[in-house]
Design a protein around this motif. Sequence first.
Motif, PDB file in Angstrom:
ATOM      1  N   SER A   1       0.805  -1.216   0.000  1.00  0.00           N
ATOM      2  CA  SER A   1       0.000   0.000   0.000  1.00  0.00           C
ATOM      3  C   SER A   1       0.842   1.271   0.000  1.00  0.00           C
ATOM      4  O   SER A   1       0.294   2.364  -0.081  1.00  0.00           O
ATOM      5  CB  SER A   1      -0.917   0.010   1.229  1.00  0.00           C
ATOM      6  N   ILE A   2       2.170   1.144   0.115  1.00  0.00           N
ATOM      7  CA  ILE A   2       3.045   2.309   0.209  1.00  0.00           C
ATOM      8  C   ILE A   2       3.568   2.677  -1.173  1.00  0.00           C
ATOM      9  O   ILE A   2       3.964   1.810  -1.953  1.00  0.00           O
ATOM     10  CB  ILE A   2       4.226   2.024   1.148  1.00  0.00           C
ATOM     11  N   GLY A   3       3.585   3.994  -1.445  1.00  0.00           N
ATOM     12  CA  GLY A   3       4.215   4.499  -2.651  1.00  0.00           C
ATOM     13  C   GLY A   3       3.440   4.189  -3.911  1.00  0.00           C
ATOM     14  O   GLY A   3       2.261   3.841  -3.876  1.00  0.00           O
ATOM     15  N   PRO A   4       4.125   4.284  -5.046  1.00  0.00           N
ATOM     16  CA  PRO A   4       5.537   4.692  -5.152  1.00  0.00           C
ATOM     17  C   PRO A   4       5.746   6.161  -4.805  1.00  0.00           C
ATOM     18  O   PRO A   4       4.899   7.002  -5.109  1.00  0.00           O
ATOM     19  CB  PRO A   4       5.857   4.410  -6.624  1.00  0.00           C
ATOM     20  N   GLY A   5       6.881   6.441  -4.154  1.00  0.00           N
ATOM     21  CA  GLY A   5       7.215   7.801  -3.767  1.00  0.00           C
ATOM     22  C   GLY A   5       6.194   8.392  -2.826  1.00  0.00           C
ATOM     23  O   GLY A   5       5.798   7.783  -1.832  1.00  0.00           O
ATOM     24  N   THR A   6       5.718   9.601  -3.154  1.00  0.00           N
ATOM     25  CA  THR A   6       4.747  10.299  -2.309  1.00  0.00           C
ATOM     26  C   THR A   6       3.316  10.088  -2.774  1.00  0.00           C
ATOM     27  O   THR A   6       2.382  10.678  -2.212  1.00  0.00           O
ATOM     28  CB  THR A   6       5.046  11.810  -2.302  1.00  0.00           C
ATOM     29  N   SER A   7       3.111   9.257  -3.800  1.00  0.00           N
ATOM     30  CA  SER A   7       1.757   9.006  -4.293  1.00  0.00           C
ATOM     31  C   SER A   7       1.018   8.081  -3.336  1.00  0.00           C
ATOM     32  O   SER A   7       1.613   7.356  -2.551  1.00  0.00           O
ATOM     33  CB  SER A   7       1.804   8.392  -5.692  1.00  0.00           C
ATOM     34  N   ARG A   8      -0.304   8.119  -3.424  1.00  0.00           N
ATOM     35  CA  ARG A   8      -1.124   7.258  -2.576  1.00  0.00           C
ATOM     36  C   ARG A   8      -2.374   6.865  -3.332  1.00  0.00           C
ATOM     37  O   ARG A   8      -3.046   7.714  -3.941  1.00  0.00           O
ATOM     38  CB  ARG A   8      -1.508   7.969  -1.283  1.00  0.00           C
ATOM     39  N   ALA A   9      -2.673   5.557  -3.299  1.00  0.00           N
ATOM     40  CA  ALA A   9      -3.876   5.065  -3.968  1.00  0.00           C
ATOM     41  C   ALA A   9      -5.108   5.531  -3.205  1.00  0.00           C
ATOM     42  O   ALA A   9      -5.259   5.245  -2.016  1.00  0.00           O
ATOM     43  CB  ALA A   9      -3.841   3.546  -4.047  1.00  0.00           C
ATOM     44  N   ASP A  10      -5.987   6.275  -3.878  1.00  0.00           N
ATOM     45  CA  ASP A  10      -7.203   6.772  -3.241  1.00  0.00           C
ATOM     46  C   ASP A  10      -8.374   5.964  -3.779  1.00  0.00           C
ATOM     47  O   ASP A  10      -8.880   6.208  -4.873  1.00  0.00           O
ATOM     48  CB  ASP A  10      -7.371   8.259  -3.561  1.00  0.00           C
ATOM     49  N   VAL A  11      -8.791   4.951  -3.012  1.00  0.00           N
ATOM     50  CA  VAL A  11      -9.851   4.059  -3.468  1.00  0.00           C
ATOM     51  C   VAL A  11     -10.962   4.026  -2.438  1.00  0.00           C
ATOM     52  O   VAL A  11     -10.769   4.348  -1.262  1.00  0.00           O
ATOM     53  CB  VAL A  11      -9.320   2.624  -3.699  1.00  0.00           C
ATOM     54  N   ASP A  12     -12.124   3.624  -2.912  1.00  0.00           N
ATOM     55  CA  ASP A  12     -13.285   3.505  -2.036  1.00  0.00           C
ATOM     56  C   ASP A  12     -13.045   2.457  -0.961  1.00  0.00           C
ATOM     57  O   ASP A  12     -12.431   1.426  -1.217  1.00  0.00           O
ATOM     58  CB  ASP A  12     -14.515   3.129  -2.882  1.00  0.00           C
ATOM     59  N   ALA A  13     -13.533   2.701   0.244  1.00  0.00           N
ATOM     60  CA  ALA A  13     -13.297   1.788   1.374  1.00  0.00           C
ATOM     61  C   ALA A  13     -13.889   0.419   1.135  1.00  0.00           C
ATOM     62  O   ALA A  13     -13.456  -0.573   1.735  1.00  0.00           O
ATOM     63  CB  ALA A  13     -13.865   2.389   2.647  1.00  0.00           C
ATOM     64  N   ASN A  14     -14.905   0.337   0.261  1.00  0.00           N
ATOM     65  CA  ASN A  14     -15.544  -0.956   0.002  1.00  0.00           C
ATOM     66  C   ASN A  14     -14.922  -1.687  -1.179  1.00  0.00           C
ATOM     67  O   ASN A  14     -15.351  -2.786  -1.526  1.00  0.00           O
ATOM     68  CB  ASN A  14     -17.046  -0.739  -0.272  1.00  0.00           C
ATOM     69  N   SER A  15     -13.947  -1.078  -1.831  1.00  0.00           N
ATOM     70  CA  SER A  15     -13.295  -1.702  -2.975  1.00  0.00           C
ATOM     71  C   SER A  15     -11.976  -2.334  -2.538  1.00  0.00           C
ATOM     72  O   SER A  15     -11.536  -2.172  -1.402  1.00  0.00           O
ATOM     73  CB  SER A  15     -13.056  -0.662  -4.069  1.00  0.00           C
ATOM     74  N   PHE A  16     -11.341  -3.050  -3.452  1.00  0.00           N
ATOM     75  CA  PHE A  16     -10.057  -3.660  -3.126  1.00  0.00           C
ATOM     76  C   PHE A  16      -8.948  -2.612  -3.202  1.00  0.00           C
ATOM     77  O   PHE A  16      -9.072  -1.583  -3.867  1.00  0.00           O
ATOM     78  CB  PHE A  16      -9.764  -4.824  -4.072  1.00  0.00           C
ATOM     79  N   LEU A  17      -7.869  -2.874  -2.493  1.00  0.00           N
ATOM     80  CA  LEU A  17      -6.705  -1.975  -2.490  1.00  0.00           C
ATOM     81  C   LEU A  17      -5.718  -2.482  -3.527  1.00  0.00           C
ATOM     82  O   LEU A  17      -5.127  -3.550  -3.364  1.00  0.00           O
ATOM     83  CB  LEU A  17      -6.049  -1.948  -1.112  1.00  0.00           C
ATOM     84  N   PRO A  18      -5.510  -1.760  -4.626  1.00  0.00           N
ATOM     85  CA  PRO A  18      -4.617  -2.258  -5.676  1.00  0.00           C
ATOM     86  C   PRO A  18      -3.162  -2.291  -5.210  1.00  0.00           C
ATOM     87  O   PRO A  18      -2.722  -1.425  -4.459  1.00  0.00           O
ATOM     88  CB  PRO A  18      -4.812  -1.246  -6.814  1.00  0.00           C
ATOM     89  N   ASP A  19      -2.455  -3.296  -5.678  1.00  0.00           N
ATOM     90  CA  ASP A  19      -1.037  -3.412  -5.332  1.00  0.00           C
ATOM     91  C   ASP A  19      -0.256  -2.267  -5.965  1.00  0.00           C
ATOM     92  O   ASP A  19      -0.415  -1.980  -7.156  1.00  0.00           O
ATOM     93  CB  ASP A  19      -0.473  -4.744  -5.833  1.00  0.00           C
ATOM     94  N   GLN A  20       0.613  -1.640  -5.146  1.00  0.00           N
ATOM     95  CA  GLN A  20       1.460  -0.569  -5.641  1.00  0.00           C
ATOM     96  C   GLN A  20       2.864  -1.113  -5.843  1.00  0.00           C
ATOM     97  O   GLN A  20       3.536  -1.496  -4.893  1.00  0.00           O
ATOM     98  CB  GLN A  20       1.472   0.597  -4.654  1.00  0.00           C
ATOM     99  N   GLY A  21       3.300  -1.161  -7.094  1.00  0.00           N
ATOM    100  CA  GLY A  21       4.624  -1.684  -7.416  1.00  0.00           C
ATOM    101  C   GLY A  21       5.550  -0.594  -7.896  1.00  0.00           C
ATOM    102  O   GLY A  21       5.110   0.488  -8.291  1.00  0.00           O
ATOM    103  N   GLY A  22       6.850  -0.884  -7.857  1.00  0.00           N
ATOM    104  CA  GLY A  22       7.834   0.091  -8.305  1.00  0.00           C
ATOM    105  C   GLY A  22       9.058  -0.568  -8.891  1.00  0.00           C
ATOM    106  O   GLY A  22       9.236  -1.792  -8.824  1.00  0.00           O
ATOM    107  N   ASP A  23       9.939   0.251  -9.452  1.00  0.00           N
ATOM    108  CA  ASP A  23      11.162  -0.234 -10.089  1.00  0.00           C
ATOM    109  C   ASP A  23      12.385  -0.107  -9.184  1.00  0.00           C
ATOM    110  O   ASP A  23      13.433  -0.673  -9.474  1.00  0.00           O
ATOM    111  CB  ASP A  23      11.426   0.552 -11.374  1.00  0.00           C
ATOM    112  N   ILE A  24      12.246   0.656  -8.095  1.00  0.00           N
ATOM    113  CA  ILE A  24      13.347   0.891  -7.155  1.00  0.00           C
ATOM    114  C   ILE A  24      12.801   0.681  -5.739  1.00  0.00           C
ATOM    115  O   ILE A  24      11.670   1.072  -5.450  1.00  0.00           O
ATOM    116  CB  ILE A  24      13.921   2.317  -7.303  1.00  0.00           C
ATOM    117  N   LYS A  25      13.614   0.086  -4.881  1.00  0.00           N
ATOM    118  CA  LYS A  25      13.156  -0.200  -3.520  1.00  0.00           C
ATOM    119  C   LYS A  25      14.278   0.046  -2.514  1.00  0.00           C
ATOM    120  O   LYS A  25      15.431  -0.300  -2.756  1.00  0.00           O
ATOM    121  CB  LYS A  25      12.695  -1.663  -3.410  1.00  0.00           C
TER     122      LYS A  25
END
Length: 785
Positions: free
Chosen positions: A640-664
């Motif tokens: 649920s973290i990132g990438p960077g300073t972005s944040r997934a804004d989804v409905d509480a009743n929906s699924f939380l999409p996986d947040q992937g990145g190229d650098i960790k």
Amino acid sequence: MTNKPLYYLLLITLLIVYGCSNTKYLPEGDMLYTGGKVTVKDTLLSKKERKAMQKEMEGLLRPKPNSNVLGLRFKLYIYNLAGEPKKEKGLKHWLRTKVGEPPVLFSQVDLDYNADILQNYSENRGYFKTRTSADSVSKARRATAMYTVTTGPQYKIRNVTFPVDTLSKTKDSTNLILEKAIARSSRRSLLKKGDPYNLDVIKQERERIDNRLKNRGFYYFSPDNLLVRVDSTVGKNEVDLKVIVKNETTEKSKRVYTIDDIIIYPNYSLTSAEKNEKYPADSIQRYKDFKIIDPDSTFRPIIYDRTLFFHKGDTYSRRDHNLSLNRLINLGTFKFVKNDFKLSDTISSKLDVYYYFTPLPRKSVRVETLAKTNSANYNGTEVNVNWSNRNTFRAAELLTVSVFGGLEVQVSGQNRGYNVYRVGGETSLIWPRFISPIHIADSSAFVPRTKALVSYEYQKRMKLYALNSFRGQFGYLWKDNIREEHQLNVMDINYVSPANVTAEYDSIAFGNTALQRVVQKQLIFGPTYSYTYTNTMQKRRRNTIYYKGSFDLAGNLTGLLTGANVKKGDTINVLGVPFSQYAKMEHDFRHYLRLSEGSQLASRIIVGVGAPYGNSGELPFIRQFFIGGTNSIRAFRARSIGPGTSRADVDANSFLPDQGGDIKLEMNTEYRAKLFSVINGALFVDAGNIWLWNKDPSNINAEGVETARVGGEFSNKFLSQLAVGTGAGLRVDLSFLILRLDLAFPIRKPWLPEGNRWVFDQIDFGSSAWRKENLVFNLAIGYPF
């Protein structure tokens, strides 16, 4: 403020009552033993050296007192609180026998015996003029043993003499050969001029010389054949050491032996040993230097040539002896491996070698039921059915066919209800040797392996989508030693195809390039390599480490030949699918600092970088980095973290999409301590984030909202974008299973405006709204690292 004195008074009263309760149950006339203290008196030692010596001596005292934490003996308290159980089961019996600890009485302490132990310890380290005394002090039915050790000067080594200095022409040839071999080993002697006298080092020196001689053919030699004479009269506080061979050493122990016949019994029966050696003469197969008694031709002789280091005429070597046994065991084909050396019937200086192997059943079926947990906060179960053939082509090849099925459910988190079902199969074939056009020499104790694998997995994510994943690998696995391991896949092909994508997922993924890529076809091929180093198996070391580095190069040759360039729109397809092109590496370093017998500080840092180029604008979804969850940053939901300073804004009743990145970048540290019985505790801090290599493309979804992950690309401000969380946990260590329960909360949120990301001032355990938003409970199996 007015209640603080009352609070302190209550605390002190409880501690006094607690302390008294541990002594009132003692036998009449006895006292509770609280431990021993050693005082070392030596004006030549520094304060630090005296403290270290006192600590080491106190560890020799017996018996050990009852364990305590901050002076409080919880286990003894529980023992007394439980009382004498009336039956050998139930809560009282469990508390008294498993959790509690009986009192250690002062009557059990032998002061004179401990004083002798300290005296011997001092003299064995060169303090030949030590004086030791013992006494005790007692108060309120508690007793402490007091020992005073006056060491005097420590004797140092003046000279070390080996047989080379005393060789005599009158000695027989076997004596001369042995003494010359001992003399040649003196260059790496542990006995150094100017070092303090130490009996343990002398014993280690005898073992070292013996090991050296064993590798030079002295099969029957023993450390007991060596004597180190000590002369303490040579000078002021100095000793001369003289290494000699005892007079009573037998001729057999002085002789160098070479290998004669090598006889192998591949189907040895432990229940009828005599019968094993009564095969007819025509059943003996000769292959190179080996005599093989295998009438059923169970194994091809090639496996002996690749595992045994002895050949006819070789000088005996313990190193080759052990390497051969280790390699035979590591084949995974034999249940028992035994060898025996016997004097040859023809020549007295030769040894016949006998190898006895008891094979495991050639074919077997194993059914496994597993409890699983992963970093995405999913817990579940899996059933595996494995069929194995341990000698597929009669050279110890291992063929395995497996089918599996499983269910994973998220216990806590936004994805509850979006369960994951997995079914699939895998076939692998492992050869216990390198299969390569280039001959690769190998002399380690571990058998190198060549592995070929094909697998298929169908993964169904309920209410969202399904993925079909096909994989094929061919590569090599080898170990240089017990600490270092390599895995090189010359070819690693992975093809992923989506199926049954739901309208719910389509509606969320519309206009969102990152989510669309999850359900796109993916084709990945290229070599991969990983290197692992660890010394964590050395339990007595104060500092141990684990390191794993991996490298993944996908589609590079194909991209070079085709000139693929996604930035120019020149995307190349293979079999109708755009192939992935990137270079990726990941480094996982862990350090374990043992603080005491029951506590340690564990730390980890992970650095991963994936550079997409040519035919790819970012890493394929299944090769991206993810962060957060039970084995990562535990104060944040999985992925649920990132990438960077972005944040997934989804409905509480929906699924939380996986947040992937190229650098960790991820950093963790955890203090672990044993509390009681099978219960361990932990305090931890986690930090990290992921980033994109390239800026996320701008997209507008169906609602007209910008979906690009703004602030997701890597920049020189990456340190200010780290998420940080902390918490505490319990570990239930049942030996065969470690159940982990962690409760964590964030203290730094990277998506907040710069300057407001630390959230210490918002922590409020009394607020239900804060707890609901911030407290994260993790249930997992095993340690996070």
